[in-house]
Design a protein around this motif. Structure first.
Motif: not given
Length: 970
Positions: A139-141, A210-213, A216-217
């Motif tokens: 869900a988080a992703v 993707f690193i920032r994501m 955040r994850l």
């Protein structure tokens, strides 16, 4: 079984140590909810009186607890996971975060009821915990993918199925990957992305997005707010976590594992599975890693790899004494890790040939190992029962306060409360069952580990696998004397990640693992373990390869003590050792500590090395190799206090003499090949200072003068590219200096100072012999005359050597104006004291009564007496004192004091130049260095040694004042 949870409850549930909590709990409930909960009153009373965390959950949501009791638990879990999945499609990620945290509380309550109520077995409980974790991460992703799409960073093909083809995948590792999560576990994740992912907008970098994501994850899952957290999230199982970003490209990860992957990472990937994001991408990646994880052939190298991991987990027999109160259920002896490792090591050995042994489940793999006859049916059954029992106890320990602890409570009241939560009416019964379980695990695992002999050397756990510190290892390191235990542990993990060239190969890492216990013990032995460890880390970082060194140290572990001593005390030796670690083998040669090679032996050793026809560049490299090896030999003898200071100075000088001679010949040959020769050319190299006096130390530079001569009527060399005679010798001198000083692939050799030549730095580098004689016959300053007392021809033409020596002796034997010489020497000494005021008696060279004043005394007396008594001339200070005493120019007592001071200073200086850059300070130095200094003085303590030094300095200063004059520092 499809039935309400409350109908499937099975006790017993003894009360805990907080009975008042039960009264308060029921008093605060609404009557209707209380009536529904009383159908499970015995279980609820147990939980309320033993677990503050579960009590708070039920008090905070009693209606939810009642619903869970009335429904089938599988349906309840499915509802929680569905709401979790749906939260990904909210417009605001902060709302997703809130729902995930509330869902986590519901899941924690539901699974605690199933576990403590004995409704689900351990497999079902851990499966349930893992299922919720999957939903939460998924869900988080998905929420973050949708957010990036809305923000214009991604262009998802289908926002209703955001993960499909997104090029971003999350792998669950460890217990999460195996569907074996414990109750309050964190989750180990590895995040990968495809840098060619087409979903990333063209004006954005995939790595950055993707690193920032991923950051955040992690925040979305583990940041603590008013609603709590979802899961503590650990990304440190990724390749080299201290040097890589939190999300790694697929290709970079694959390259790492295929080339640098470690044994523990192979074991970790047994349990890996994709849980969120692009699942197809994750499956493809894991399929690519199969050859890395599962070795096709069962050979001795593979078994050795596995055994090296065993040695690291259990550095010595008896790790983690079996106890009950305070025992670590996961990492302690006989604990959960031991069972998991028992299974995983055999999976790694046999799974390459037997696909049935590649499963993730610990319990299922025990069964398969028995079926494949890798273990007995008894071992499989015993370990299965032990695993289930220990996992239950682990869950109970974590339920008390929702902490990821694995420790059995130690305090009597806390242990009694814990026993009640585990279903025991008293602590004695729990202690009995737990001890029996731990001993059973130990019995079976010891049979697997018994062949994994260790070099020994530690008194506890030394585990450097994974991405985080092992608590027992930190305790062991602290006990060994490491103050920064966590930094040490992290650095060693970096070694195993192949961060240095020396640890890039599997064999090097395996050998280093086996050496670790005795290595750490050796580094800690001199009293400053952290400094010694940093020195070894620097040494390791410079090694081009580690295989040779580690293999040698495994074969001869005693060398580790010497290596640690060198690294922590002697930076000059360590620098050379990092380039050529095989030089350590010299210590093993018969007679190493019996004699120091002299000039004749060194020249014999160089005959084959400097063969005719070898280029100048090759000669320079060979000179550096030979020089470092021989300097190392002498340095080790100095550190081990098995050579006198005089013999060490003589040995260092002999090494320099031989290398100067060989490189001069190489330079002459190179010049002849390029520019021809100057007819009648003769060259002599005059050594001054420490080299001239044969009093060199490890750090001495070379004070040199190059003198030349040639036929009078020759104007230039005779080669195809001729040079004027003067230019020829200037260029030859420049190349000769470069041959000694230039850094090559083998490093540098010596620093060279030619300022003692006539006219100093203003004069030509190469000095014609006639100019040399003319200058010293009439123009030399007093300080140059003093310096000339230490002149010694060390290489060059035999006839010119004799002429130079004769000329120097003639200069030094001229009658002197004693008053003027005395005045000049006192002024020189005063100037030195003003420009470089010594602040410590350990500034042995410059302090009053130190080495400089001893040398001035010897030079002054030789200069004023040599005209009448030429036999007093000797370039060596101590030999000069002896000659002056023999000539009755020094009274016996004065000579004795001067010689004692000189011997003491030289012994200390030899050690200090190996070990210290700058001025030695015993208050901040490592204890081992202080012991070495004390040993050099022949005294038991460095404080007593300092008192002795002060006494000699005071005596030498008085002698200087009496014989030469009193200098002024003002």
């Amino acid at each position: 079984m499809n039935a309400p949870l409350q109908d499937r409850l099975r006790g017993p549930w003894p009360l805990g140590t907080d009975p008042k909590a039960i009264e308060h709990f029921w008093a605060d409930l609404e009557p209707g909810v209380a009536a529904r909960l009383r159908k499970a009153q015995a279980l609820i009373d147990n939980l309320v009186s033993t677990s503050p965390f579960l009590r708070s959950l039920m008090m905070g949501q009693p209606e939810v607890a009642a619903v869970f009791l009335e429904q089938d638990p599988q349906e309840s879990l499915a509802t929680i996971c569905k709401s979790t999945d749906n939260s990904a499609f909210l417009d605001d990620v902060s709302e997703t975060a809130k729902i995930l945290r509330l869902a986590r509380k519901e899941a924690a309550l539901l699974l605690a009821l199933c576990d403590t109520g004995n409704v689900w077995d351990v497999v079902e409980v851990t499966q349930g915990l893992s299922t919720f974790a999957d939903a939460a991460v998924r869900a988080a992703v998905n929420a973050l993918l949708r957010e990036a799409h809305a923000g214009g960073k991604l262009h998802l093909p289908d926002v209703n199925d955001p993960a499909a083809g997104c090029g971003y995948v999350v792998l669950a590792m460890g217990k999460h990957g195996a569907h074996e999560l414990n109750y309050s576990s964190d989750i180990d994740l590895i995040v990968l992305f495809d840098p060619a992912a087409t979903v990333v907008k063209e004006d954005h970098d995939p790595g950055t997005v993707f690193i920032r994501m991923t950051k955040r994850l992690v925040a979305l899952l583990q940041d603590l707010d008013a609603d709590g957290h979802v899961f503590r999230t650990d990304l440190r199982l990724r390749p080299d976590p201290r040097a890589t970003q939190v999300a790694i490209s697929i290709e970079a990860a694959a390259h790492y594992y295929e080339n640098l992957g470690q044994n523990w990472e192979r074991a970790a990937y047994i349990k890996a599975r994709p849980v969120a994001g692009d699942l197809a991408l994750g499956a493809e990646f894991l399929d690519r890693l199969k050859p890395y994880i599962w070795r096709k052939y069962l050979d001795f190298a593979a078994i050795a790899d596995v055994q090296s991991l065993i040695r690291q987990i259990h550095a010595v027999k008896g790790h983690g004494v079996i106890a009950v109160e305070g025992h670590n259920l996961k990492l302690g002896r006989g604990g959960i890790r031991e069972i998991e490792f028992f299974v995983q090591t055999q999976q790694l050995i046999a799974g390459g040939r037997n696909a049935a042994l590649r499963g993730r489940s610990t319990l299922a793999m025990l069964e398969e190992l028995a079926t494949a006859q890798w273990i007995t049916a008894e071992a499989a059954s015993d370990l299965q029962h032990c695993y289930v029992f220990l996992r239950k106890l682990e869950h109970r320990a974590q339920m008390v306060d929702d902490q990821q602890t694995h420790l059995v409570p130690k305090a009597p009241e806390a242990f009694a409360n814990y026993a009640a939560l585990c279903g025991y009416a008293g602590g004695e019964a729990l202690a009995r069952d737990l001890r029996h379980t731990l001993e059973t695990v130990q019995k079976h695992s010891s049979r697997l580990f018994e062949s994994a002999d260790t070099l020994g050397g530690a008194s506890g756990s030394l585990v450097f696998t994974g991405g985080e510190d092992d608590p027992d290892t930190l305790e062991t390191l602290a006990g060994m004397g490491f103050r920064q235990a966590s930094e040490v542990s992290a650095t060693i993990r970096g070694w195993h990640f192949g961060r240095y060239a020396a640890t890039r190969t599997r064999r090097a890492r395996r050998d280093l693992t086996e050496l670790m216990p005795v290595l750490l013990k050796a580094l800690a032995q001199d009293g400053d373990a952290d400094t010694a460890f940093l020195a070894f880390d620097r040494f390791l970082s410079k090694l081009p390869t580690g295989v040779q060194l580690f293999a040698m140290l495994k074969a001869k572990p005693a060398l580790l003590d010497l290596l640690a001593r060198i690294l922590s005390m002697a930076p000059r030796l360590a620098e050379g050792l990092s380039r050529r670690p095989r030089v350590l083998e010299a210590v093993l040669e018969p007679g190493f500590f019996e004699f120091v090679p002299g000039r004749a032996q060194l020249e014999a050793a160089t005959e084959s090395i400097f063969a005719p026809g070898v280029s100048l560049e090759e000669s320079m490299d060979r000179a550096r190799v030979l020089g470092r090896e021989q300097q190392f030999r002498v340095g080790v003898r100095v550190l081990s206090n098995t050579v006198s200071a005089e013999d060490a100075g003589e040995a260092f000088a002999s090494i320099a003499d031989v290398l100067i001679g060989q490189l001069l010949r190489a330079v002459e040959a190179d010049m002849a090949a390029k520019h021809g020769i100057v007819e009648g050319a003769r060259i002599a190299i005059i050594a001054m200072g420490k080299l001239g006096g044969r009093e060199m130390t490890a750090g001495s530079d070379l004070d040199l003068i190059l003198v030349y001569d040639h036929a009078e009527d020759v104007l230039q060399s005779d080669g195809q590219r001729p040079l004027a005679a003067g230019s020829y010798f200037q260029r030859l001198t420049q190349r000769f200096i470069s041959a000694l000083t230039a850094p090559t692939a083998e490093g540098a050799l010596y620093d060279v100072d030619m300022r003692l030549r006539p006219s100093g730095s203003k004069g030509p580098m190469a000095v014609h012999f006639e100019s040399f004689k003319t200058y010293h016959a009439g123009n030399a300053w007093t300080w140059e005359k003093l310096a000339l007392t230490r002149a010694r021809v060390v290489a060059g033409d035999v006839t010119l050597t004799a002429e130079v020596e004769s000329a120097v002796s003639e200069f030094l034997s001229e009658p002197r104006d004693v008053v003027q010489i005395r005045k000049d020497v006192v002024e020189m000494r005063s100037l030195m004291l003003r420009e470089h005021k010594p602040t410590s008696p350990w500034d042995i060279k410059r302090v009053r009564g130190g080495l400089v004043e001893l040398e001035f005394i010897a030079q002054f007396l030789q200069l004023i007496h040599a005209s009448a008594r030429p036999e007093v001339l000797d370039s060596n200070t101590m030999f000069a004192f002896e000659a002056l005493a023999k000539a009755n120019l020094l009274d016996p007592e004065t000579a004795r004091l001067l010689l004692e001071a000189a011997h003491l200073y030289h012994r200390i200086t030899q050690v200090l130049r190996l070990c210290v850059e700058g001025i030695y300070d015993p208050t901040t130095a490592m204890p081992g260095l202080n012991r070495a200094i004390a040993s050099a003085t022949g005294l038991p303590d460095v404080g007593i040694a300092e008192s002795l030094i002060r006494e000699h300095q005071e005596a030498a200063a008085e002698i200087f004042d009496e014989l030469v004059g009193q200098p002024s520092a003002n």
